[in-house]
Enzyme design. Structure first.
Site, PDB file in Angstrom:
ATOM      1  N   TYR A 116       0.828  -1.206   0.000  1.00 17.85           N
ATOM      2  CA  TYR A 116       0.000   0.000   0.000  1.00 17.85           C
ATOM      3  C   TYR A 116       0.859   1.251   0.000  1.00 17.85           C
ATOM      4  CZ  TYR A 116       0.956   1.086   4.930  1.00 17.85           C
ATOM      5  OH  TYR A 116       1.573   1.432   6.109  1.00 17.85           O
TER       6      TYR A 116
ATOM      7  N   LEU B  57      11.220   1.504   6.922  1.00 18.14           N
ATOM      8  CA  LEU B  57      10.630   1.932   5.660  1.00 18.14           C
ATOM      9  C   LEU B  57      11.257   3.273   5.303  1.00 18.14           C
ATOM     10  CD1 LEU B  57       8.382   1.396   3.501  1.00 18.14           C
ATOM     11  CD2 LEU B  57       7.011   3.036   4.812  1.00 18.14           C
TER      12      LEU B  57
END
Length: 285
Positions: free
Chosen positions: A32, A202
């Protein structure tokens, strides 16, 4: 009445159903992105879509759209919902197939879903800062993939909320990695430190914009791991994310950060961040 994207087409939200054997629902088998919209324009879209395709490659999933087609779809969604300021959430799952841990046959097509949400810039949080709690990082070792498997993040964030804090700052064996839904950086002696963009974090898009802001403001920075002790002795601490931009952390584990509510480096970075937004999306109101 809001519209969403389902498999590349705009549809009324209430008309869409998700199959019970969608692999995103049963396995978290998907990826996503959350993209910020200012003045009806996508901010840092190229970085987001590049990361989306990189995540797909890492989990061996094929995206049935080009990057250009994805942008056209998202811009159509913004226009249809008349979104001026807010976010787009988009996700791709590996598709619908009989439940089996093994990848489904090649004829199964990835499922794309996207929707918009109105939200304003969190000016109050960015001004006064937030409180954080340091907790162990118990997640898997592929945090560089923006996958749907967020249970570790959810549990850490809830632990912070239960303690009256806004965010959880995660550590692995004393090394700070990131927040439950943010990247974490510190300022020490005028230099910004942030964890290297490896498999343990991330590589946040706002983190990238922040590093670009360091360069534009001639603020020295190092992509270097730092410890819980470094965190507790930092002059300034801040978190970055798509929805929070650059937000100070004022308290960690109940202890004030640095000199309190003075954030000289953070304020410079916030100004530079706004300049990046306005250069791409136009003046902020």
């Amino acid at each position: 009445m809001s519209y969403i994207v389902f498999n590349g087409k705009l549809s009324k939200r209430e008309t869409i159903t998700i199959d019970i054997e969608d692999r995103g629902y049963q396995f978290g088998d998907g990826i996503y992105e959350v993209v910020r919209v200012y003045n009806g324009r996508l901010f840092t879209w190229q970085e987001h879509v590049d990361r989306l395709f990189a995540s797909a490659e890492k989990i061996r999933m094929s995206i049935p759209y080009t990057k250009e087609e994805m942008k056209t779809i998202m811009e159509s969604l913004i226009e249809k919902n008349q979104l001026s300021e807010g976010t787009i959430y988009l996700q791709l799952t590996r598709g619908v197939a009989p439940r089996n841990h093994a990848f489904p046959a090649n004829d199964v097509k990835a499922v794309l879903v996207a929707y918009t949400r109105q939200s304003k810039r969190p000016a109050d949080l960015m001004e006064r800062g937030v409180d954080a709690l340091v907790v162990p990082d118990k997640r898997w070792l592929h945090c560089d993939i923006k996958s749907l498997n967020l249970l570790g993040n959810v549990l850490a964030h809830q632990e912070a909320l239960d303690a009256g804090c806004y965010e959880a700052i995660l550590h692995r064996d004393g090394i700070i990695t990131e927040g439950s839904h943010t990247n974490v950086s510190i300022v020490s002696n005028g230099t910004v430190y942030t964890h290297p963009a490896n498999n343990l974090i991330l590589n946040g898009i706002s983190r990238m914009v922040m590093l670009k802001a360091c360069e534009s403001k001639s603020i020295p920075y190092e992509e270097k791991a730092f410890t819980v002790d470094d965190l507790s002795h930092a002059d300034e601490v801040f978190i970055t994310s798509t929805t929070l931009e650059i937000t100070p952390v004022r308290m960690i584990n109940g202890q004030p950060v640095g000199s309190g509510d003075r954030y000289p480096i953070i304020r410079k970075l916030q100004d530079a961040f706004i300049q990046e937004i306005e250069a791409e999306c136009g003046p902020l109101h």
